[in-house]
Scaffold this motif. Sequence first.
Motif, PDB file in Angstrom:
ATOM      1  N   SER A  60       3.949 -42.747   0.028  1.00  0.00           N
ATOM      2  CA  SER A  60       4.695 -42.334  -0.425  1.00  0.00           C
ATOM      3  C   SER A  60       6.135 -43.055  -0.088  1.00  0.00           C
ATOM      4  O   SER A  60       6.242 -43.227   0.674  1.00  0.00           O
ATOM      5  CB  SER A  60       5.113 -41.095  -0.963  1.00  0.00           C
ATOM      6  N   PHE A  61       7.220 -42.960  -1.089  1.00  0.00           N
ATOM      7  CA  PHE A  61       8.540 -43.489  -0.532  1.00  0.00           C
ATOM      8  C   PHE A  61       9.488 -42.737   0.234  1.00  0.00           C
ATOM      9  O   PHE A  61       8.910 -41.326   0.130  1.00  0.00           O
ATOM     10  CB  PHE A  61       9.531 -43.746  -1.921  1.00  0.00           C
ATOM     11  N   ILE A  62       9.985 -43.092   1.371  1.00  0.00           N
ATOM     12  CA  ILE A  62      10.971 -43.340   2.184  1.00  0.00           C
ATOM     13  C   ILE A  62      11.957 -43.605   2.290  1.00  0.00           C
ATOM     14  O   ILE A  62      12.195 -45.187   2.709  1.00  0.00           O
ATOM     15  CB  ILE A  62      10.731 -42.962   3.456  1.00  0.00           C
ATOM     16  N   GLU A  63      13.775 -42.665   1.973  1.00  0.00           N
ATOM     17  CA  GLU A  63      14.616 -44.021   2.079  1.00  0.00           C
ATOM     18  C   GLU A  63      14.765 -44.484   3.662  1.00  0.00           C
ATOM     19  O   GLU A  63      15.061 -43.551   4.746  1.00  0.00           O
ATOM     20  CB  GLU A  63      15.589 -43.424   1.303  1.00  0.00           C
ATOM     21  N   PHE A  64      14.903 -45.578   3.862  1.00  0.00           N
ATOM     22  CA  PHE A  64      14.863 -45.809   5.246  1.00  0.00           C
ATOM     23  C   PHE A  64      16.361 -46.586   5.989  1.00  0.00           C
ATOM     24  O   PHE A  64      16.269 -46.868   7.043  1.00  0.00           O
ATOM     25  CB  PHE A  64      14.544 -47.491   5.382  1.00  0.00           C
ATOM     26  N   VAL A  65      17.585 -46.014   4.454  1.00  0.00           N
ATOM     27  CA  VAL A  65      18.948 -46.781   5.122  1.00  0.00           C
ATOM     28  C   VAL A  65      18.865 -45.778   6.070  1.00  0.00           C
ATOM     29  O   VAL A  65      19.562 -45.112   6.983  1.00  0.00           O
ATOM     30  CB  VAL A  65      19.749 -46.620   3.914  1.00  0.00           C
ATOM     31  N   SER A  66      18.756 -44.215   5.471  1.00  0.00           N
ATOM     32  CA  SER A  66      18.841 -43.133   7.114  1.00  0.00           C
ATOM     33  C   SER A  66      17.488 -41.961   7.261  1.00  0.00           C
ATOM     34  O   SER A  66      17.323 -41.872   7.987  1.00  0.00           O
ATOM     35  CB  SER A  66      20.032 -41.862   5.876  1.00  0.00           C
ATOM     36  N   GLU A  67      17.409 -42.013   6.302  1.00  0.00           N
ATOM     37  CA  GLU A  67      16.307 -40.430   6.688  1.00  0.00           C
ATOM     38  C   GLU A  67      14.833 -41.098   7.124  1.00  0.00           C
ATOM     39  O   GLU A  67      14.599 -40.378   7.903  1.00  0.00           O
ATOM     40  CB  GLU A  67      15.585 -39.636   5.725  1.00  0.00           C
ATOM     41  N   GLY A  68      14.062 -41.939   6.644  1.00  0.00           N
ATOM     42  CA  GLY A  68      12.953 -42.265   6.530  1.00  0.00           C
ATOM     43  C   GLY A  68      12.497 -43.152   8.336  1.00  0.00           C
ATOM     44  O   GLY A  68      12.293 -42.969   8.537  1.00  0.00           O
ATOM     45  N   ASN A  69      14.182 -43.180   8.874  1.00  0.00           N
ATOM     46  CA  ASN A  69      14.519 -44.034  10.452  1.00  0.00           C
ATOM     47  C   ASN A  69      15.173 -42.850  10.995  1.00  0.00           C
ATOM     48  O   ASN A  69      14.676 -43.875  12.377  1.00  0.00           O
ATOM     49  CB  ASN A  69      15.107 -45.275  10.246  1.00  0.00           C
ATOM     50  N   THR A 434      13.463 -55.772  16.801  1.00  0.00           N
ATOM     51  CA  THR A 434      12.532 -55.716  15.215  1.00  0.00           C
ATOM     52  C   THR A 434      12.661 -56.510  14.401  1.00  0.00           C
ATOM     53  O   THR A 434      14.743 -55.684  13.494  1.00  0.00           O
ATOM     54  CB  THR A 434      11.969 -53.879  14.960  1.00  0.00           C
ATOM     55  N   LEU A 435      13.583 -57.579  13.885  1.00  0.00           N
ATOM     56  CA  LEU A 435      13.962 -58.617  13.292  1.00  0.00           C
ATOM     57  C   LEU A 435      13.261 -57.572  11.456  1.00  0.00           C
ATOM     58  O   LEU A 435      12.327 -57.642  11.037  1.00  0.00           O
ATOM     59  CB  LEU A 435      13.559 -60.105  13.144  1.00  0.00           C
ATOM     60  N   PHE A 436      14.111 -57.815  10.846  1.00  0.00           N
ATOM     61  CA  PHE A 436      14.318 -57.642   9.102  1.00  0.00           C
ATOM     62  C   PHE A 436      14.200 -56.252   8.389  1.00  0.00           C
ATOM     63  O   PHE A 436      13.655 -56.075   7.567  1.00  0.00           O
ATOM     64  CB  PHE A 436      13.501 -58.405   8.358  1.00  0.00           C
ATOM     65  N   ASP A 437      14.156 -54.751   9.367  1.00  0.00           N
ATOM     66  CA  ASP A 437      13.816 -53.905   9.200  1.00  0.00           C
ATOM     67  C   ASP A 437      12.826 -53.802   9.083  1.00  0.00           C
ATOM     68  O   ASP A 437      12.268 -52.806   8.270  1.00  0.00           O
ATOM     69  CB  ASP A 437      14.747 -53.155   8.344  1.00  0.00           C
ATOM     70  N   HIS A 438      11.845 -54.509   9.511  1.00  0.00           N
ATOM     71  CA  HIS A 438      10.248 -54.323   9.041  1.00  0.00           C
ATOM     72  C   HIS A 438       9.334 -54.137   9.994  1.00  0.00           C
ATOM     73  O   HIS A 438       8.819 -54.926  10.998  1.00  0.00           O
ATOM     74  CB  HIS A 438       9.660 -55.401   8.116  1.00  0.00           C
ATOM     75  N   PRO A 439       8.938 -52.923  10.732  1.00  0.00           N
ATOM     76  CA  PRO A 439       9.429 -51.446  10.688  1.00  0.00           C
ATOM     77  C   PRO A 439      11.176 -52.019  10.665  1.00  0.00           C
ATOM     78  O   PRO A 439      11.587 -52.350  11.960  1.00  0.00           O
ATOM     79  CB  PRO A 439       8.922 -50.543  10.908  1.00  0.00           C
ATOM     80  N   HIS A 440      11.505 -50.446  10.614  1.00  0.00           N
ATOM     81  CA  HIS A 440      12.724 -49.938  11.605  1.00  0.00           C
ATOM     82  C   HIS A 440      12.582 -49.544  12.840  1.00  0.00           C
ATOM     83  O   HIS A 440      11.733 -49.016  13.367  1.00  0.00           O
ATOM     84  CB  HIS A 440      13.677 -49.078  10.540  1.00  0.00           C
ATOM     85  N   PRO A 441      13.609 -50.229  14.046  1.00  0.00           N
ATOM     86  CA  PRO A 441      13.567 -50.368  14.951  1.00  0.00           C
ATOM     87  C   PRO A 441      12.986 -48.286  15.334  1.00  0.00           C
ATOM     88  O   PRO A 441      12.617 -48.813  16.846  1.00  0.00           O
ATOM     89  CB  PRO A 441      15.030 -50.941  15.751  1.00  0.00           C
ATOM     90  N   ASN A 442      13.260 -47.994  15.495  1.00  0.00           N
ATOM     91  CA  ASN A 442      13.663 -46.710  15.134  1.00  0.00           C
ATOM     92  C   ASN A 442      12.079 -45.911  15.347  1.00  0.00           C
ATOM     93  O   ASN A 442      10.760 -45.361  15.675  1.00  0.00           O
ATOM     94  CB  ASN A 442      14.541 -46.135  14.484  1.00  0.00           C
ATOM     95  N   ILE A 443      11.452 -46.489  14.164  1.00  0.00           N
ATOM     96  CA  ILE A 443       9.931 -46.489  13.768  1.00  0.00           C
ATOM     97  C   ILE A 443       8.940 -47.306  14.341  1.00  0.00           C
ATOM     98  O   ILE A 443       8.224 -46.425  15.630  1.00  0.00           O
ATOM     99  CB  ILE A 443       9.726 -46.849  12.630  1.00  0.00           C
TER     100      ILE A 443
END
Length: 706
Positions: A60-69, A434-443
């Motif tokens: 399911s969706f998770i907003e990676f701008v803030s909460e997902g990462n 990690t380039l292009f936020d795929h996935p976000h570096p925190n992930i």
Amino acid sequence: MGGDALQNITAILAALSFPIWAWVIHRVAPGLSRRRGLLLAGGFWLLLLTLPYWLLGPYSFIEFVSEGNFGIAFFHYIVRLHPGGLFSFAMAGGQDIYAMYNEMALFQVEVALFRIAPPWIVVLTHKLLVAGCGLGGAYLLARDLGGARPGSALAAAAAFTCSHLYLLNYSTSFVGAGFAALPFACWVLVTQGRSRRFFPLAAAATLLMATTDPIHSFPPLAAALAACAVMAKDRLRWTRALTAFAVMVAAAVINWHEVIYGLAAIAPHTHRSVGVPRTLIDAVEIGFRQLTVCWPIALPLLPALAGLAWRRDRFLIRAVAAILTVTALFVAADRMPWERIGLAVMRGVEQAYILMAYMTVIAPVLARGLDALPTGRWLRPAALTLAFALAVTTGDKLRDAAQLLWFGGQSHYFGYTALKDAPWRPAGPFRVVTLFDHPHPNIIAAYYGLESFDGGVNINPWTYQNYWYEVMRREESFLRATRTRIDWKYWDGTAYRVAESLRLDLLGAANVRFILSAMPLADSPEYRLVQSPPEGEVAKLPPSSFPSMAAFLAFRLQRVFDPGQLFVYELSRTLARAHAAERVVVVPDEADSGEFHDRIPEALTGAVVLRASDAARLAGVPGGVQVGTMREVIDGLEVEVEAPQGGILVVNQYHLPFWHAWVDGRETALVPADGVQMALALPPGARRVTLHYQRPLLRHALTGTR
């Protein structure tokens, strides 16, 4: 067609859904005045708000701008990967875990859930908590403070739940029920003071508020409480309300005391310690502009106020005064001379969170105003407002679906299988970007166990942020960014020219050894390809790479359930986490940041770059130092060296005053070096260097121990 076009389409579809929802609500409106109808409507609303999580589960969706990462990644890291102690080398170049985010309370709902459930269950449970608290609390406040009928109270409560992204797609960034807890707390404190149920209700509200993020939630709670008190007139029992509020604050401080103390200790070394100067006019403008941010509840407020005026309801004066109270409290906090009362750190705190009180204050005003408006067979203000809230929520879910298609969802947490047990992983500490936020570096750090140099945390040391500004070639739009951004001018149709986009020499100097990329990179002598995705499994490609938009969307749909695999490139020149300096480069103290950072690539050829004042404090002379085994330990590093003539050791970790170093058991001074490193002198015969992060906890500060 790009992401903006998809967003526009979802907005149009949401608008088209309004007449459909209006027709449905008009059909069932009579039942909403009965208890069973209200419960069914509330249950339907909660189901609608969380439907994607039920349908798609771990995809399911998770907003990676803030909460997902942020929220989800940090919770998972703290529970599953953090080895213990105050410091983590995993994210954003190494961070104090109390500065990373607010996962370090004594008790946190999401942390407890992560110990027993997978991420998507945690997300779903959190969303139900936020939606349920927001809907129930706003309804009760609208009924008892606004004196509204059930249907109008339900409409206002529904508008509240969809009134801000912090209640929808950014909610895990603020943990617990967050801002959704404010209406229930205000309902208890303002309207239930004379009730026999006050004490158990106050206990429930205290528990709810104690598990929310106090730094962001309590300022708007205080503002909302003051504004609701204006509307309550003589109904408020001040003694009980203020006592219960004080107990809430005390409970939150107890639960979050180390987080608050840690952030206060670290803030002076970050950009957060530098406030943004505003004029009085600017502050007032920001205060009222926030009403446009929470437009789903502010827009129907306008006819509601008109209804109160038409009915000559004296509540109108108190309602307007309450809304102005929120604005006035924000302006007062923003303009407060904190430095004069010894609270200069508050100058770096964003006072605009006070304005999150607007939604809570508007809910009872909106509900009462809906009752005041004229009604007819096809003009039922409460029903139309509820239909409007449904249309807004429909638009939000359609937008989520578009972003899920465009960026991917929770499969980022487990789908990059090639990152697990990868053969290219070397022994010893190293960093990746990690380039292009795929996935976000925190992930990358939180789920795949790779130490990221990029990423984002709650507050970053200013040296780290300045370094990233230079890495991204001083692009003004990236001034505070600490991770890469995509710029399509560097895409040539088949590969991305990352060497033109980023300063790879600065990354190499910061112990970055690998670049993880969702798209292929252009050939360059600065790196080499060490892992390539199998054909058809590339994580990301631009629409121009496909024969049609339909083919691109089919590709993105596949990526919802399988995020694909990444390219891995190894930089040609990378400094180790600990290395010896062969020479010293001194830069004048008055040199600007750009001039200083332009000398840092010399570190790749054996130099250590120091400001003049730091060089004067470093008593060592470069010599024939051999660096042996280096390992990360809890809250520190241990390095074996051979320095028969002495020398200078450079450690690839940015400097904070909480770092301390010992050489063969004797404490030695550390100085900032190379932008994001530290240096120390080695005496002749040195064999063992230990670095330890020793920021005191609050209990240490209170007892004088460490």
